[in-house]
Design an enzyme around this catalytic site. Structure first.
Site, PDB file in Angstrom:
ATOM      1  N   LYS A  78      45.341  38.034  47.904  1.00  0.00           N
ATOM      2  CA  LYS A  78      45.152  37.907  46.553  1.00  0.00           C
ATOM      3  C   LYS A  78      46.491  37.985  46.670  1.00  0.00           C
ATOM      4  CE  LYS A  78      44.047  36.306  41.938  1.00  0.00           C
ATOM      5  NZ  LYS A  78      42.685  36.264  41.314  1.00  0.00           N
ATOM      6  N   SER A 153      40.115  31.999  39.378  1.00  0.00           N
ATOM      7  CA  SER A 153      41.452  32.306  39.827  1.00  0.00           C
ATOM      8  C   SER A 153      42.110  32.232  40.938  1.00  0.00           C
ATOM      9  CB  SER A 153      43.038  32.854  39.456  1.00  0.00           C
ATOM     10  OG  SER A 153      42.695  34.153  39.187  1.00  0.00           O
ATOM     11  N   SER A 177      36.915  34.755  38.113  1.00  0.00           N
ATOM     12  CA  SER A 177      37.572  34.474  39.356  1.00  0.00           C
ATOM     13  C   SER A 177      38.013  34.905  40.527  1.00  0.00           C
ATOM     14  CB  SER A 177      39.657  35.097  39.455  1.00  0.00           C
ATOM     15  OG  SER A 177      39.817  34.230  37.703  1.00  0.00           O
TER      16      SER A 177
HETATM   17  N1  GLN Z   1      38.876  31.108  34.725  1.00  0.00           N
HETATM   18  C1  GLN Z   1      39.786  32.251  33.745  1.00  0.00           C
HETATM   19  C2  GLN Z   1      40.654  32.535  32.778  1.00  0.00           C
HETATM   20  O1  GLN Z   1      41.663  31.534  32.676  1.00  0.00           O
HETATM   21  C3  GLN Z   1      38.976  33.923  34.358  1.00  0.00           C
HETATM   22  C4  GLN Z   1      40.688  33.710  35.099  1.00  0.00           C
HETATM   23  C5  GLN Z   1      40.446  35.216  35.948  1.00  0.00           C
HETATM   24  O2  GLN Z   1      38.980  35.622  36.080  1.00  0.00           O
HETATM   25  N2  GLN Z   1      41.659  35.844  36.300  1.00  0.00           N
HETATM   26  O3  GLN Z   1      40.688  32.638  31.956  1.00  0.00           O
END
Ligand code: GLN
Length: 476
Positions: A78, A153, A177
């Site tokens: 990532k 994400s 994410s």
């Molecule tokens: N979808 C969640 C958010 O927007 C989780 C994001 C994440 O785990 N980095 O915060």
């Protein structure tokens, strides 16, 4: 031709050991696949130019007997995890020119194993989002349906594995994410116990919530990667080794917070598949116990107060002076405002503003402090549940992969998709998303996932139970 679609770490390792193919052949197969598929899917932001050199360099470990299980295994990383000397941008314009000056601890651990880093993969900017639509470099498409999102994400990390563009990948998980994109792409994703894996060298989003974890095609693959990256690290004071525990024995008791699940907003295909999975588990003699967890319904509200508060502090360093490209203006204040205004995306700015607000004098008690109190109640729900059951089960995501653009104009609807995943981060417990079947939507087969949650430091139970779920080979 190496059949990448059925390849696992152990299979690859055996074949490399026997000499059926070389690390070079393996890396080349993935590179070819990336070349054909990535232009449509956009999982990779950069494929490293030296992949074949990396492969060459580790091949000798198979000759001199020093090969580990992960030697030669191709990884996607990532874009918020630092690899020394390479660009890392968190899919943000503000870091377009940033080159990492050191290895994240997880990277140095993988380097010792002799893995091959194929490239860095797409994500929502600074990990804020659930669809990869917040990337400054375009959305990552779902390999199962190019009109749909890969989730986020860590959408690039999940799509890379699902399209056979890497055997395994690393993602980060602040509120789902790793698990949500894994679920939407039909692969396995592990959010590790808070502190179990060092975060040194991952760009912080919510420091009390973030964890690094693996994505792979099988539970066993995520287990192997997990075992390679875990452990206390002197560069991350929140990291720790697992306390001693006795191994799980006997059949599993699983808890399901049914009242939380039946509150609406969950796609019928998800509920049907979840119930079918429960039936199959029961048929195997596994006890399913209705486990009320009354405070779970506050999880999203708590997360969307605490997370932006932490985001607003963590993002302060990206000002064009300490970190990030600078948009030069007439004075220091304007330098800051233009730099952050122009180079940070809308969602990132929204969260900074929200977080600054909930931390400001007069509102701190009403929001931040209150959210922390409710966080403790949610932790209590889990503590009580784990007195009676070994694993808590829910779906991973309330819907299968949604259409590109379907939620991006409405942040609240995007936030609601995190309903099942944010709880594990608030409480710090580990959680695993395992494929549980498919939903048919407009003639496309879309993957569904089930989420397993275990007590702190009990990833071992997730792997054991995850393999049971994996073997159900459920279809709906
Ligand atoms: N979808 C969640 C958010 O927007 C989780 C994001 C994440 O785990 N980095 O915060």
């Amino acid at each position: 031709m190496i059949d990448l679609s059925t390849l696992t770490i152990k299979k690859a390792h055996e074949a490399l050991k026997k000499g059926d193919f070389t690390v070079w052949d393996l890396a080349e197969s993935y590179l070819k696949n990336i070349e054909t598929k990535n232009k449509d899917i956009n999982a990779y932001l950069e494929v490293f130019a030296d992949v074949m050199e990396q492969a060459e360099a580790v091949q000798r470990r198979f000759a001199d007997g020093t090969a580990a299980l992960l030697t030669g295994i191709p990884f996607a990383i990532k874009d918020n995890i630092l690899i020394e000397g390479r660009r890392a941008g968190a899919a943000s314009k503000i870091l377009a020119d940033y080159v990492a000056s050191y290895d994240a601890t997880v990277i140095s651990k993988l380097r010792k194993e002799g893995v091959v880093f194929l490239g860095r993969v797409n994500m929502d900017e600074f990990a804020m989002g659930g669809s990869t639509e917040n990337s400054a470099y375009g959305v990552t498409k779902n390999p199962h349906d190019l009109e749909r999102v890969a989730g986020g994400s860590s959408g690039g990390s999940a799509a890379a594995v699902a399209m056979d563009g890497a055997l395994v990948s690393l993602g980060s998980d602040t509120g789902g994410s790793i698990r949500q994109p894994a679920s939407l792409c039909g692969v396995v994703g592990l959010k590790t116990t808070y502190g179990r894996v060092s975060r040194h060298g991952v760009m912080a989003m919510g420091s009390s919530l973030d964890q690094i974890g693996p994505i792979g095609k099988t539970v066993e693959d995520t287990e192997i990667v997990f075992n390679a990256i875990l452990g206390k690290d002197r560069y991350d004071s929140t990291s720790q080794d697992a306390p001693a525990f006795s191994k799980h024995s006997g059949t599993f008791k699983v808890g399901v917070p049914f009242s939380f699940m039946n509150q609406g907003g969950i796609d019928k295909s998800v509920l049907d598949n979840f119930n079918e999975t429960l039936e199959k588990l029961k048929a195997k003699g596994i006890e399913v116990i209705d486990t009320p967890m009354p405070n779970l319904e506050y999880s999203l509200s708590v997360y969307y107060v605490l997370m932006p508060a932490e985001v607003s502090s963590n993002m302060a360093r990206f000002d064009g002076v300490k970190y990030g490209s600078l948009v030069k203006a007439k004075d220091l204040l304007e330098d800051y405002t233009l730099t952050r205004g122009q180079l940070l995306g809308k969602e990132v700015r929204r969260r900074i503003i929200l977080g600054t607000y909930v931390l400001s004098a007069g509102y701190y008690d009403a929001y931040y402090h209150k959210a922390n109190q409710v966080r403790a109640l949610i932790a209590d729900d889990f503590r009580k549940a784990f007195e009676k059951v070994d694993i808590v089960l829910t779906p991973t995501s309330p819907t299968p992969a949604f259409k590109i653009g379907e939620k991006s104009a409405d942040p609240i609807s995007m936030y609601l998709a995190d309903i099942f995943t944010v709880t594990a981060n608030l409480v710090g417990v580990p959680a695993l998303s395992v494929p549980s079947g498919i939903a048919l939507k407009e003639g496309k087969k879309l993957p569904l996932g089930i989420q397993l949650t275990a007590p702190h430091f009990r990833e071992d139970m997730l792997f054991e139970f995850g393999k049971i779920v994996e073997d159900l080979k459920s279809t709906s």
